[in-house]
Write an enzyme that holds these catalytic residues in place. Structure first.
Site, PDB file in Angstrom:
ATOM      1  N   ASP A 195      -5.446 -65.937   5.668  1.00  0.00           N
ATOM      2  CA  ASP A 195      -4.563 -65.834   6.836  1.00  0.00           C
ATOM      3  C   ASP A 195      -4.947 -64.616   7.663  1.00  0.00           C
ATOM      4  O   ASP A 195      -4.883 -63.481   7.193  1.00  0.00           O
ATOM      5  CB  ASP A 195      -3.110 -65.719   6.394  1.00  0.00           C
ATOM      6  CG  ASP A 195      -2.158 -65.682   7.578  1.00  0.00           C
ATOM      7  OD1 ASP A 195      -1.715 -66.769   8.012  1.00  0.00           O
ATOM      8  OD2 ASP A 195      -1.858 -64.581   8.076  1.00  0.00           O
ATOM      9  N   TYR A 252      -4.883 -58.913  14.541  1.00  0.00           N
ATOM     10  CA  TYR A 252      -5.293 -58.035  13.453  1.00  0.00           C
ATOM     11  C   TYR A 252      -6.658 -57.377  13.706  1.00  0.00           C
ATOM     12  O   TYR A 252      -7.009 -56.410  13.040  1.00  0.00           O
ATOM     13  CB  TYR A 252      -5.365 -58.799  12.129  1.00  0.00           C
ATOM     14  CG  TYR A 252      -4.107 -59.504  11.715  1.00  0.00           C
ATOM     15  CD1 TYR A 252      -2.871 -59.214  12.288  1.00  0.00           C
ATOM     16  CD2 TYR A 252      -4.146 -60.497  10.736  1.00  0.00           C
ATOM     17  CE1 TYR A 252      -1.720 -59.893  11.903  1.00  0.00           C
ATOM     18  CE2 TYR A 252      -3.001 -61.169  10.337  1.00  0.00           C
ATOM     19  CZ  TYR A 252      -1.799 -60.868  10.937  1.00  0.00           C
ATOM     20  OH  TYR A 252      -0.673 -61.553  10.543  1.00  0.00           O
ATOM     21  N   LYS A 283      -3.937 -66.867  14.661  1.00  0.00           N
ATOM     22  CA  LYS A 283      -2.735 -66.917  15.484  1.00  0.00           C
ATOM     23  C   LYS A 283      -3.024 -66.493  16.920  1.00  0.00           C
ATOM     24  O   LYS A 283      -3.912 -65.661  17.173  1.00  0.00           O
ATOM     25  CB  LYS A 283      -1.653 -66.010  14.886  1.00  0.00           C
ATOM     26  CG  LYS A 283      -1.387 -66.271  13.417  1.00  0.00           C
ATOM     27  CD  LYS A 283      -0.379 -65.304  12.839  1.00  0.00           C
ATOM     28  CE  LYS A 283      -0.376 -65.391  11.329  1.00  0.00           C
ATOM     29  NZ  LYS A 283      -1.535 -64.711  10.722  1.00  0.00           N
ATOM     30  N   HIS A 324       2.020 -66.586  17.491  1.00  0.00           N
ATOM     31  CA  HIS A 324       2.318 -65.446  16.622  1.00  0.00           C
ATOM     32  C   HIS A 324       3.770 -64.977  16.734  1.00  0.00           C
ATOM     33  O   HIS A 324       4.404 -64.654  15.727  1.00  0.00           O
ATOM     34  CB  HIS A 324       1.359 -64.289  16.937  1.00  0.00           C
ATOM     35  CG  HIS A 324       1.118 -63.381  15.776  1.00  0.00           C
ATOM     36  ND1 HIS A 324      -0.071 -62.721  15.572  1.00  0.00           N
ATOM     37  CD2 HIS A 324       1.908 -63.015  14.734  1.00  0.00           C
ATOM     38  CE1 HIS A 324       0.004 -62.001  14.472  1.00  0.00           C
ATOM     39  NE2 HIS A 324       1.205 -62.152  13.946  1.00  0.00           N
ATOM     40  N   LYS A 383      -1.726 -59.256   0.369  1.00  0.00           N
ATOM     41  CA  LYS A 383      -2.970 -58.647   0.825  1.00  0.00           C
ATOM     42  C   LYS A 383      -3.227 -57.358   0.051  1.00  0.00           C
ATOM     43  O   LYS A 383      -2.308 -56.676  -0.398  1.00  0.00           O
ATOM     44  CB  LYS A 383      -2.933 -58.389   2.327  1.00  0.00           C
ATOM     45  CG  LYS A 383      -1.980 -57.285   2.787  1.00  0.00           C
ATOM     46  CD  LYS A 383      -2.655 -55.941   2.983  1.00  0.00           C
ATOM     47  CE  LYS A 383      -1.680 -54.891   3.486  1.00  0.00           C
ATOM     48  NZ  LYS A 383      -2.295 -53.549   3.582  1.00  0.00           N
TER      49      LYS A 383
END
Length: 278
Positions: free
Chosen positions: A46, A51, A76, A109, A231
């Protein structure tokens, strides 16, 4: 290799219930972290344009030697591109940056309720889906009232709604709405940025089971039916977070963890967050 459960989405596409998230992982560390995750057995990654590490995710997927069809990749739509033509351009840029062929899932998002009409953005997403360049479209951080507006003006029901969920923010109302409309729920910030790891209730369960607080919390997510993607950049932690399927939580364990809910967010409130540059 551990068999990760697969969730079948409302359009028939399967998604691994346990994935690997790259939020807050610096680009310089992303390729190595994703490669470690893929070597461990994760088959769901993901990411997001926001990011700043889509390129490195793509590099890891290509360098892994794993057949592309075996890896589910989500990205996203960034907040500055909600206008339909801008959304289409952003989608093409994501495809180019990842450089892994098709995209498995693409999500709006944030709803940005005061910025523009997210239903028009969704219509652009529907067109992306019809081209066949993405297998699944969905949303992120949408509340039930956002989803009602979207459903009232759309022909395609989102397959996914990715929201903040952890024991301190159980989100039962959003999850119930998602279930009612056959929208799968994904959980971001599944351990509340680490806040729940010191919780005495979770630690007591973990000690009894011989597991860590993170593993117990992630198993709670799995047993609730949510799709979850922890993560980390630490190889041992990446592997620990994958080791969730050799123990079980009792109904009492589940109830005790769910009872920790205090409606406490670690991220933004979707009804208030309207930043287009974040």
């Amino acid at each position: 290799m551990t068999e990760v459960p697969t969730i079948t989405l409302n359009n028939g596409v399967g998604i691994p219930q346990l994935g690997f998230g790259v939020f807050q992982i610096p680009p310089k560390d992303t390729r190595a972290a994703v490669l470690t995750a893929l070597e461990t057995g994760y088959r769901h990654i993901d990411t997001a344009e926001m990011y700043g590490n889509e390129k490195e995710v793509g590099q890891a997927v290509r360098d892994s030697g794993i057949d592309r069809t075996e890896i589910f990749v989500t990205s996203k739509l960034n907040n500055g591109f909600h206008e339909p033509e801008a959304a289409a351009r952003a989608f093409r840029k994501t495809l180019e940056t990842l450089d892994i062929g098709h995209l498995d899932a693409f999500l709006i998002h944030w709803p940005l309720p005061k910025v523009g009409d997210f239903t028009e953005t969704w219509h652009a997403m529907e067109e992306m889906y019809r081209t066949g360049d993405v297998n699944v479209i969905g949303v992120s951080n949408f509340q039930p009232h956002h989803l009602r507006r979207l459903l009232d003006s759309s022909t395609i029901v989102p397959a996914l709604n990715q929201i903040e969920i952890h024991p301190y923010l159980a989100q039962d109302d959003v999850r119930a709405f998602n279930t009612e409309h056959e929208i799968a729920t994904e959980a971001w910030s599944p351990i509340a940025q680490g806040l729940v790891l010191d919780d005495p209730v979770i630690n007591a369960i973990a000690e009894r089971l011989g597991k860590t607080a993170a593993q117990v919390t992630l198993r709670w997510h799995i047993d609730r039916g949510d799709i979850v993607f922890p993560k980390s950049t630490t190889p041992s932690r990446i592997k620990e977070n994958f080791d969730l399927f050799d123990f079980a939580l009792s109904e009492e364990d589940m109830a005790q963890i769910t009872a920790l809910n205090r409606n406490e967010r670690t991220g933004f409130d979707p009804d208030q967050f309207n930043a287009t540059s974040t």
